[in-house]
Design an enzyme around this catalytic site. Structure first.
Site, PDB file in Angstrom:
ATOM      1  CG  ASP A  82      -2.600  48.200 -13.628  1.00 33.86           C
ATOM      2  OD1 ASP A  82      -3.895  47.820 -14.026  1.00 33.86           O
ATOM      3  OD2 ASP A  82      -1.848  48.055 -14.544  1.00 33.86           O
TER       4      ASP A  82
ATOM      5  CG  ASP B 179       3.520  40.619 -12.266  1.00 30.60           C
ATOM      6  OD1 ASP B 179       2.745  39.828 -12.270  1.00 30.60           O
ATOM      7  OD2 ASP B 179       4.473  40.554 -13.181  1.00 30.60           O
ATOM      8  CB  VAL B 180      -1.629  39.591  -9.606  1.00 34.37           C
ATOM      9  CG1 VAL B 180      -2.154  41.002  -9.425  1.00 34.37           C
ATOM     10  CG2 VAL B 180      -1.799  39.265 -11.016  1.00 34.37           C
TER      11      VAL B 180
ATOM     12  CE1 TYR C 261      -8.961  36.190 -20.281  1.00 27.28           C
ATOM     13  CE2 TYR C 261     -10.886  35.437 -21.368  1.00 27.28           C
ATOM     14  CZ  TYR C 261     -10.251  36.116 -20.551  1.00 27.28           C
ATOM     15  OH  TYR C 261     -11.328  37.100 -19.921  1.00 27.28           O
TER      16      TYR C 261
END
Length: 191
Positions: free
Chosen positions: A39, A66-67, A160
Site C-alpha cells: 500500500d 506505489d504500483v 476509471y
C-alpha cells in the site's frame, strides 16, 4: 470455520491496507494464508498487518509500494518473496478514482488513474510471476475490476471506466498466457 484451506499459502494484496483490500487481507488470513500487504499509506498498512495478525494469528507484513513505480514494485515483490519464500496468491486491488467534468478533468488525473488501475496490476503481476510463480509452476491471480469496466455512468470518471475495462482484457490475456505455467487468473468486478 475455514471455507477454503489456505494453510501454507502466501497471499499478496495490493491496496491491502483499507476497504476491499483490508477485507481480502483479513479473509485470506482467516482461511490460513500468510499475508503480504502492499500500500502507499505506510501507517495504515502497518496497522492493518498488525490487526490481521492479532485477529487471525497469521503472519502479516506490510510494504510501502506505489504500483505505478516499476522500481518500487520490483523491490517490494523481492522483499515479499525473501520474507515469505514465495507468493502463491496475488490479489490486485490498488486503485484510485478521480472525478471531474469534461471542463476540468486534467491529463494528470487521467494518467494517475490509468497508471494505478491498469498499469499497476500488470506491473505487479509481471514481477510476481517472474520472481515466484513461474519457477514454482503455481499461482492464483485475482484482478479486482469493477462493474464500471462493463458500463458507463455520467459520474465524470472516464479514466476509471477505461482502466477497469482494460483490467478485464488484461485478465483474459493473462489467463491464456499464464495457464501453461500453472497460474489461474480471474477477475472480480464489485459494483
Amino acid at each position: 470455520m475455514a471455507r477454503f484451506d489456505l494453510t501454507g499459502r502466501v497471499a499478496l494484496i495490493t491496496g491491502g491496507a483499507e476497504g476491499i483490500g483490508a477485507g481480502l487481507s483479513t479473509t485470506l488470513a482467516e482461511q490460513g494464508a500468510e499475508i503480504a500487504i502492499f500500500d502507499v499509506n505506510k501507517e495504515l498498512a502497518l496497522k492493518t498487518a498488525e490487526e490481521v495478525t492479532k485477529r487471525t494469528g497469521k503472519k502479516a507484513k506490510a510494504w510501502i509500494c506505489d504500483v505505478r513505480s516499476e522500481e518500487q514494485v520490483k523491490d517490494a515483490v523481492g522483499q515479499g518473496v525473501k520474507e515469505f519464500g514465495k507468493i502463491d496468491i496475488l490479489a490486485k486491488n490498488a486503485g484510485i478514482l478521480n472525478y471531474g467534468s469534461v471542463d476540468d478533468y486534467t491529463v494528470e488525473q487521467w494518467h494517475a488513474a490509468i497508471d494505478t488501475d491498469l498499469m499497476g496490476p500488470w506491473l505487479v503481476s509481471r514481477e510476481v510471476v517472474l520472481q515466484s510463480m513461474r519457477e514454482r509452476k503455481y499461482g492464483r491471480i485475482i484482478n479486482i475490476s469493477s462493474i464500471a469496466g462493463l458500463l458507463g455512468t455520467p459520474a465524470g470518471c472516464q479514466s476509471y471506466h477505461a482502466a477497469k475495462g482494460g483490467v478485464l482484457g488484461l485478465t483474459r490475456a493473462q489467463a491464456v498466457e499464464y495457464a501453461p505455467l500453472g497460474i489461474l487468473v480471474n477477475s472480480v468486478g464489485p459494483g
